[in-house]
Design an enzyme around this catalytic site. Structure first.
Site, PDB file in Angstrom:
ATOM      1  N   GLY A 112       0.074  -0.822   0.361  1.00  0.00           N
ATOM      2  CA  GLY A 112       0.183   0.055   0.286  1.00  0.00           C
ATOM      3  C   GLY A 112       1.003   1.426   0.042  1.00  0.00           C
ATOM      4  N   ARG A 129      -1.590  -1.690  -5.839  1.00  0.00           N
ATOM      5  CA  ARG A 129      -1.758  -1.954  -7.647  1.00  0.00           C
ATOM      6  C   ARG A 129      -2.007  -1.426  -8.501  1.00  0.00           C
ATOM      7  NH1 ARG A 129      -7.268  -1.541  -5.752  1.00  0.00           N
ATOM      8  NH2 ARG A 129      -7.163   0.171  -4.591  1.00  0.00           N
ATOM      9  N   ASP A 165      -2.100  -7.218  -6.462  1.00  0.00           N
ATOM     10  CA  ASP A 165      -3.233  -6.729  -5.208  1.00  0.00           C
ATOM     11  C   ASP A 165      -3.390  -7.662  -3.920  1.00  0.00           C
ATOM     12  OD1 ASP A 165      -5.661  -6.664  -3.430  1.00  0.00           O
ATOM     13  OD2 ASP A 165      -7.152  -6.592  -5.784  1.00  0.00           O
ATOM     14  N   ASN A 196       0.876  -2.566   5.535  1.00  0.00           N
ATOM     15  CA  ASN A 196       0.473  -1.131   5.225  1.00  0.00           C
ATOM     16  C   ASN A 196      -0.945  -1.709   4.983  1.00  0.00           C
ATOM     17  OD1 ASN A 196      -0.464   1.958   5.535  1.00  0.00           O
ATOM     18  ND2 ASN A 196      -0.168   1.420   3.093  1.00  0.00           N
ATOM     19  N   SER A 215      -5.457  -0.256  13.452  1.00  0.00           N
ATOM     20  CA  SER A 215      -6.422   0.376  13.877  1.00  0.00           C
ATOM     21  C   SER A 215      -6.699   0.196  15.230  1.00  0.00           C
ATOM     22  CB  SER A 215      -7.650   0.601  13.253  1.00  0.00           C
ATOM     23  OG  SER A 215      -8.517   1.164  13.409  1.00  0.00           O
ATOM     24  N   TYR A 244     -14.917  -4.065   9.979  1.00  0.00           N
ATOM     25  CA  TYR A 244     -13.529  -3.073  10.200  1.00  0.00           C
ATOM     26  C   TYR A 244     -13.638  -3.732  11.554  1.00  0.00           C
ATOM     27  CZ  TYR A 244     -10.319   0.157   9.441  1.00  0.00           C
ATOM     28  OH  TYR A 244      -9.199   0.643   9.812  1.00  0.00           O
ATOM     29  N   LYS A 288      -9.378  -5.960  12.226  1.00  0.00           N
ATOM     30  CA  LYS A 288      -8.275  -4.973  12.295  1.00  0.00           C
ATOM     31  C   LYS A 288      -8.030  -5.936  13.620  1.00  0.00           C
ATOM     32  CE  LYS A 288      -7.118  -2.067   9.349  1.00  0.00           C
ATOM     33  NZ  LYS A 288      -5.693  -2.369   9.362  1.00  0.00           N
ATOM     34  N   VAL A 304      -6.283   9.015  11.348  1.00  0.00           N
ATOM     35  CA  VAL A 304      -5.764   9.803  10.265  1.00  0.00           C
ATOM     36  C   VAL A 304      -6.499  10.326   9.533  1.00  0.00           C
ATOM     37  CG1 VAL A 304      -3.343   8.931   9.443  1.00  0.00           C
ATOM     38  CG2 VAL A 304      -4.231   7.810  11.448  1.00  0.00           C
TER      39      VAL A 304
END
Length: 253
Positions: free
Chosen positions: A9, A34, A60, A87, A140, A153, A157, A186
């Site tokens: 990433g 990607r 990917d 990342n 996160s 999500y 994480k 962030v």
């Protein structure tokens, strides 16, 4: 030979900031993403600004075949990887679980959990051969606290948090460090992705307070990566001063 850092990433946000800080400090970089044009653009920028040595890999993380093919094709002189920064990750949607989009769920799990595993599984044998190295996973605050409508999500994480602890145990015998970093708010393209291009809604996430930047997190990653050999930071939770947890923010409008 300079130390080699592998960053997923890498073309935006925290990943791009990591590429810049490590390039500025004379590390060799393998930058992954990607989109080939963005990788080429970043590669050229790092070479021009820092005279960096940069190799690009376009894949990917969700695609196991692509990941395995890219890593197995690394030239011999690029296999001496010392630091892996996992990342790549994303969030999609902010709906209660009973209204969630299953395709969004699958994308988050495939990227945040399976993608991290695919890349790690490919790189770990290279670290084990050297009997040293450092894996830094980007988690996160959602990996530490579940919040309303965060459901899948948060689960993805929290899996990153658990996998980081498991890596730390299983790789201990090989002298490999493992760190997980859990940022709070962030300001990157994160919210734009979560809200699928709704710029106004994405911008409102950061209204009224000063969020962290990708550079803030990159500096923390660099700190963890450059400690003495006998020192490891297992995990860091990093928040803006205005944020206490996932639900308490001081906004000054």
């Amino acid at each position: 030979m300079s130390t080699t850092v592998f960053i997923t990433g890498a073309t935006s946000g925290i990943g791009r900031a990591c590429a810049e800080i490590f390039a500025a400090n004379n590390y060799r970089l393998i930058i992954c993403g990607r989109r080939a044009p963005l990788l080429a653009e970043l590669q050229n920028e790092l070479i021009q600004r820092y005279s960096a040595t940069v190799h690009t890999l376009c894949f990917d993380v969700q695609n196991r075949t692509e990941v395995e093919k890219a890593i197995s094709a690394l030239p011999t002189d690029w296999q001496d990887i010392s630091i892996l920064i996992n990342n790549a990750g994303l969030s999609l949607g902010l709906d209660p679980i009973q209204q969630g989009d299953i395709t969004d769920w699958e994308t988050m799990i495939d990227t945040n959990v399976k993608g991290l595993l695919y890349v790690s599984r490919g790189i770990m044998p290279l670290l084990i051969t050297q009997q040293k190295g450092h894996i830094i996973n980007i988690g996160s605050i959602a990996g530490k606290e579940t919040y309303a409508n965060g459901n899948v999500y948060c689960a993805s994480k929290q899996a990153v948090d658990a996998l980081s602890k498991a890596m730390r145990i299983d790789l201990l015998q090989h002298g490999i460090k493992v760190t997980v970093i859990h940022p709070g708010a962030v300001e990157t393209s994160f919210s734009q992705v979560r809200f699928k291009g709704d710029t106004q809604r994405a911008k409102s996430v950061y209204d009224g307070f000063t969020p962290l930047t990708g550079t803030d997190i990159a500096h923390s990653i660099y700190y963890c990566a450059t400690l003495p050999e006998h020192v490891n930071i297992n995990e860091l939770v990093i928040m803006p001063t205005a944020q206490a947890n996932t639900t308490h923010l001081l906004r000054k409008n």
